[in-house]
Design a protein around this motif. Structure first.
Motif, PDB file in Angstrom:
ATOM      1  N   ALA A 145      88.234  21.760 -71.044  1.00 47.88           N
ATOM      2  CA  ALA A 145      86.901  21.185 -70.877  1.00 47.88           C
ATOM      3  C   ALA A 145      85.936  22.359 -70.881  1.00 47.88           C
ATOM      4  CB  ALA A 145      86.798  20.406 -69.575  1.00 47.88           C
ATOM      5  N   PHE A 146      84.686  22.073 -71.122  1.00 51.84           N
ATOM      6  CA  PHE A 146      83.687  23.126 -71.222  1.00 51.84           C
ATOM      7  C   PHE A 146      82.609  22.899 -70.174  1.00 51.84           C
ATOM      8  CE2 PHE A 146      85.850  22.469 -75.153  1.00 51.84           C
ATOM      9  CZ  PHE A 146      86.215  23.751 -75.512  1.00 51.84           C
ATOM     10  N   ALA A 147      82.205  23.980 -69.547  1.00 53.60           N
ATOM     11  CA  ALA A 147      81.141  23.931 -68.548  1.00 53.60           C
ATOM     12  C   ALA A 147      79.938  24.665 -69.118  1.00 53.60           C
ATOM     13  CB  ALA A 147      81.595  24.609 -67.256  1.00 53.60           C
ATOM     14  N   VAL A 148      78.779  24.050 -68.997  1.00 58.63           N
ATOM     15  CA  VAL A 148      77.535  24.656 -69.446  1.00 58.63           C
ATOM     16  C   VAL A 148      76.634  24.770 -68.227  1.00 58.63           C
ATOM     17  CG1 VAL A 148      75.558  24.429 -70.981  1.00 58.63           C
ATOM     18  CG2 VAL A 148      77.805  23.622 -71.722  1.00 58.63           C
ATOM     19  N   ALA A 149      76.165  25.991 -67.961  1.00 59.47           N
ATOM     20  CA  ALA A 149      75.356  26.210 -66.761  1.00 59.47           C
ATOM     21  C   ALA A 149      74.197  27.142 -67.053  1.00 59.47           C
ATOM     22  CB  ALA A 149      76.215  26.803 -65.652  1.00 59.47           C
ATOM     23  N   ASN A 150      73.136  26.945 -66.315  1.00 55.49           N
ATOM     24  CA  ASN A 150      72.040  27.902 -66.314  1.00 55.49           C
ATOM     25  C   ASN A 150      71.989  28.517 -64.921  1.00 55.49           C
ATOM     26  OD1 ASN A 150      69.768  29.189 -67.641  1.00 55.49           O
ATOM     27  ND2 ASN A 150      68.547  28.146 -66.104  1.00 55.49           N
ATOM     28  N   TYR A 151      72.152  29.820 -64.867  1.00 61.16           N
ATOM     29  CA  TYR A 151      72.075  30.549 -63.602  1.00 61.16           C
ATOM     30  C   TYR A 151      70.726  31.250 -63.537  1.00 61.16           C
ATOM     31  CZ  TYR A 151      76.974  30.030 -62.234  1.00 61.16           C
ATOM     32  OH  TYR A 151      78.185  29.544 -61.830  1.00 61.16           O
ATOM     33  N   TYR A 152      70.201  31.328 -62.328  1.00 53.60           N
ATOM     34  CA  TYR A 152      68.895  31.933 -62.112  1.00 53.60           C
ATOM     35  C   TYR A 152      68.976  32.932 -60.972  1.00 53.60           C
ATOM     36  CZ  TYR A 152      63.858  32.383 -61.620  1.00 53.60           C
ATOM     37  OH  TYR A 152      62.589  32.876 -61.568  1.00 53.60           O
ATOM     38  N   SER A 153      68.356  34.070 -61.137  1.00 56.81           N
ATOM     39  CA  SER A 153      68.325  35.092 -60.099  1.00 56.81           C
ATOM     40  C   SER A 153      67.069  34.889 -59.258  1.00 56.81           C
ATOM     41  CB  SER A 153      68.326  36.486 -60.732  1.00 56.81           C
ATOM     42  OG  SER A 153      68.319  37.475 -59.722  1.00 56.81           O
ATOM     43  N   GLY A 154      67.256  34.349 -58.068  1.00 56.80           N
ATOM     44  CA  GLY A 154      66.142  34.066 -57.173  1.00 56.80           C
ATOM     45  C   GLY A 154      66.190  34.924 -55.921  1.00 56.80           C
ATOM     46  N   SER A 155      65.431  34.518 -54.931  1.00 60.79           N
ATOM     47  CA  SER A 155      65.315  35.312 -53.706  1.00 60.79           C
ATOM     48  C   SER A 155      66.619  35.390 -52.917  1.00 60.79           C
ATOM     49  CB  SER A 155      64.206  34.743 -52.818  1.00 60.79           C
ATOM     50  OG  SER A 155      64.497  33.404 -52.468  1.00 60.79           O
ATOM     51  N   LYS A 156      67.511  34.384 -53.047  1.00 64.36           N
ATOM     52  CA  LYS A 156      68.781  34.390 -52.319  1.00 64.36           C
ATOM     53  C   LYS A 156      69.914  35.053 -53.107  1.00 64.36           C
ATOM     54  CE  LYS A 156      68.276  29.917 -49.995  1.00 64.36           C
ATOM     55  NZ  LYS A 156      68.981  28.634 -49.915  1.00 64.36           N
ATOM     56  N   GLY A 157      69.719  35.268 -54.399  1.00 66.62           N
ATOM     57  CA  GLY A 157      70.765  35.795 -55.261  1.00 66.62           C
ATOM     58  C   GLY A 157      70.844  34.957 -56.520  1.00 66.62           C
ATOM     59  N   MET A 215      74.246  22.358 -64.336  1.00 67.63           N
ATOM     60  CA  MET A 215      75.592  22.473 -64.885  1.00 67.63           C
ATOM     61  C   MET A 215      76.043  21.103 -65.354  1.00 67.63           C
ATOM     62  SD  MET A 215      79.183  23.934 -63.371  1.00 67.63           S
ATOM     63  CE  MET A 215      78.979  25.600 -63.953  1.00 67.63           C
ATOM     64  N   PHE A 216      76.712  21.087 -66.513  1.00 64.63           N
ATOM     65  CA  PHE A 216      77.355  19.859 -66.953  1.00 64.63           C
ATOM     66  C   PHE A 216      78.657  20.198 -67.648  1.00 64.63           C
ATOM     67  CE2 PHE A 216      74.784  20.939 -70.654  1.00 64.63           C
ATOM     68  CZ  PHE A 216      75.589  20.613 -71.733  1.00 64.63           C
ATOM     69  N   PHE A 217      79.486  19.182 -67.842  1.00 70.98           N
ATOM     70  CA  PHE A 217      80.822  19.365 -68.392  1.00 70.98           C
ATOM     71  C   PHE A 217      80.983  18.504 -69.634  1.00 70.98           C
ATOM     72  CE2 PHE A 217      80.855  19.798 -63.822  1.00 70.98           C
ATOM     73  CZ  PHE A 217      81.320  21.096 -63.690  1.00 70.98           C
ATOM     74  N   GLN A 218      81.807  18.980 -70.556  1.00 68.22           N
ATOM     75  CA  GLN A 218      82.044  18.270 -71.800  1.00 68.22           C
ATOM     76  C   GLN A 218      83.467  18.586 -72.257  1.00 68.22           C
ATOM     77  OE1 GLN A 218      81.774  15.816 -74.298  1.00 68.22           O
ATOM     78  NE2 GLN A 218      79.633  16.181 -73.861  1.00 68.22           N
ATOM     79  N   THR A 219      84.175  17.579 -72.752  1.00 66.18           N
ATOM     80  CA  THR A 219      85.530  17.816 -73.252  1.00 66.18           C
ATOM     81  C   THR A 219      85.564  18.032 -74.764  1.00 66.18           C
ATOM     82  OG1 THR A 219      85.910  15.436 -73.419  1.00 66.18           O
ATOM     83  CG2 THR A 219      86.641  16.540 -71.385  1.00 66.18           C
ATOM     84  N   GLU A 220      84.470  17.752 -75.441  1.00 73.61           N
ATOM     85  CA  GLU A 220      84.422  17.896 -76.897  1.00 73.61           C
ATOM     86  C   GLU A 220      83.620  19.147 -77.266  1.00 73.61           C
ATOM     87  OE1 GLU A 220      83.405  14.059 -78.784  1.00 73.61           O
ATOM     88  OE2 GLU A 220      83.552  13.287 -76.730  1.00 73.61           O
ATOM     89  N   PRO A 221      84.291  20.180 -77.743  1.00 73.70           N
ATOM     90  CA  PRO A 221      83.590  21.435 -78.015  1.00 73.70           C
ATOM     91  C   PRO A 221      82.468  21.299 -79.041  1.00 73.70           C
ATOM     92  CG  PRO A 221      85.801  21.492 -78.939  1.00 73.70           C
ATOM     93  CD  PRO A 221      85.700  20.251 -78.110  1.00 73.70           C
ATOM     94  N   GLU A 222      82.646  20.423 -80.021  1.00 70.33           N
ATOM     95  CA  GLU A 222      81.631  20.276 -81.064  1.00 70.33           C
ATOM     96  C   GLU A 222      80.307  19.719 -80.539  1.00 70.33           C
ATOM     97  OE1 GLU A 222      84.307  16.674 -81.104  1.00 70.33           O
ATOM     98  OE2 GLU A 222      84.631  18.821 -81.092  1.00 70.33           O
ATOM     99  N   LYS A 223      80.313  19.185 -79.339  1.00 69.83           N
ATOM    100  CA  LYS A 223      79.071  18.673 -78.761  1.00 69.83           C
ATOM    101  C   LYS A 223      78.241  19.757 -78.078  1.00 69.83           C
ATOM    102  CE  LYS A 223      80.174  13.868 -78.399  1.00 69.83           C
ATOM    103  NZ  LYS A 223      80.039  12.672 -77.619  1.00 69.83           N
ATOM    104  N   ILE A 224      78.864  20.909 -77.779  1.00 68.74           N
ATOM    105  CA  ILE A 224      78.094  21.954 -77.097  1.00 68.74           C
ATOM    106  C   ILE A 224      78.165  23.323 -77.748  1.00 68.74           C
ATOM    107  CG2 ILE A 224      78.166  20.867 -74.824  1.00 68.74           C
ATOM    108  CD1 ILE A 224      80.336  22.974 -74.152  1.00 68.74           C
TER     109      ILE A 224
END
Length: 142
Positions: A107-119, A125-134
């Motif tokens: 499965a594939f996980a897609v996430a956006n991480y952000y560097s904020g005041s806490k770290g 984040m979302f998940f997908q089992t079909e690679p061609e979709k992401i």
């Protein structure tokens, strides 16, 4: 004039170093979250992913763990994971595509991480089992 050009070049270089730094930190955070997932399950994984971000402890965001539960029903337990791709989106944000390899499939996980005041923490984040979709086509076929 030469000084201005040098300052401009150094400014561009330092921005790229900072942007790369956020992706390095985000990749490490993702890897640590995967270790938590292996030991404690999907809900603990989502809590770790969201740690330090604006959605930390948000119940709607934590419900993404249900998607992992559905994936596990078909693919079995998680065995390994890795980051396939990172892309800096500005100096404080990093877009990550990771692969979660289960006993019976990926499965594939897609996430956006952000560097904020806490770290560094995920803002989505979302998940997908079909690679061609992401995944970009050039990533799949060369």
């Amino acid at each position: 004039m030469k000084k201005l050009l040098l300052i401009g070049i150094l400014g561009i270089f330092s921005t790229n170093v900072i942007a790369g730094d956020v992706c390095d930190k985000a990749s490490k955070e993702f890897a640590q979250a995967v270790e938590v997932y292996k030991k404690e399950g999907g809900t603990a994984f989502m809590k770790r992913v969201l740690k330090n971000g604006p959605l930390e402890n948000d119940t709607r965001s934590l419900s993404q763990a249900q998607a992992l539960g559905q994936i596990e029903q078909f693919f079995g337990p998680i065995e390994t994971a890795s980051v396939l791709s990172t892309k800096a989106l500005g100096s404080k944000s990093c877009y990550i595509i990771g692969i979660l390899e289960y006993q019976n499939g990926p499965a594939f996980a897609v996430a956006n991480y952000y560097s904020g005041s806490k770290g560094v923490g995920a803002t989505s984040m979302f998940f997908q089992t079909e690679p061609e979709k992401i995944l970009p086509k050039q990533f799949l076929v060369q």
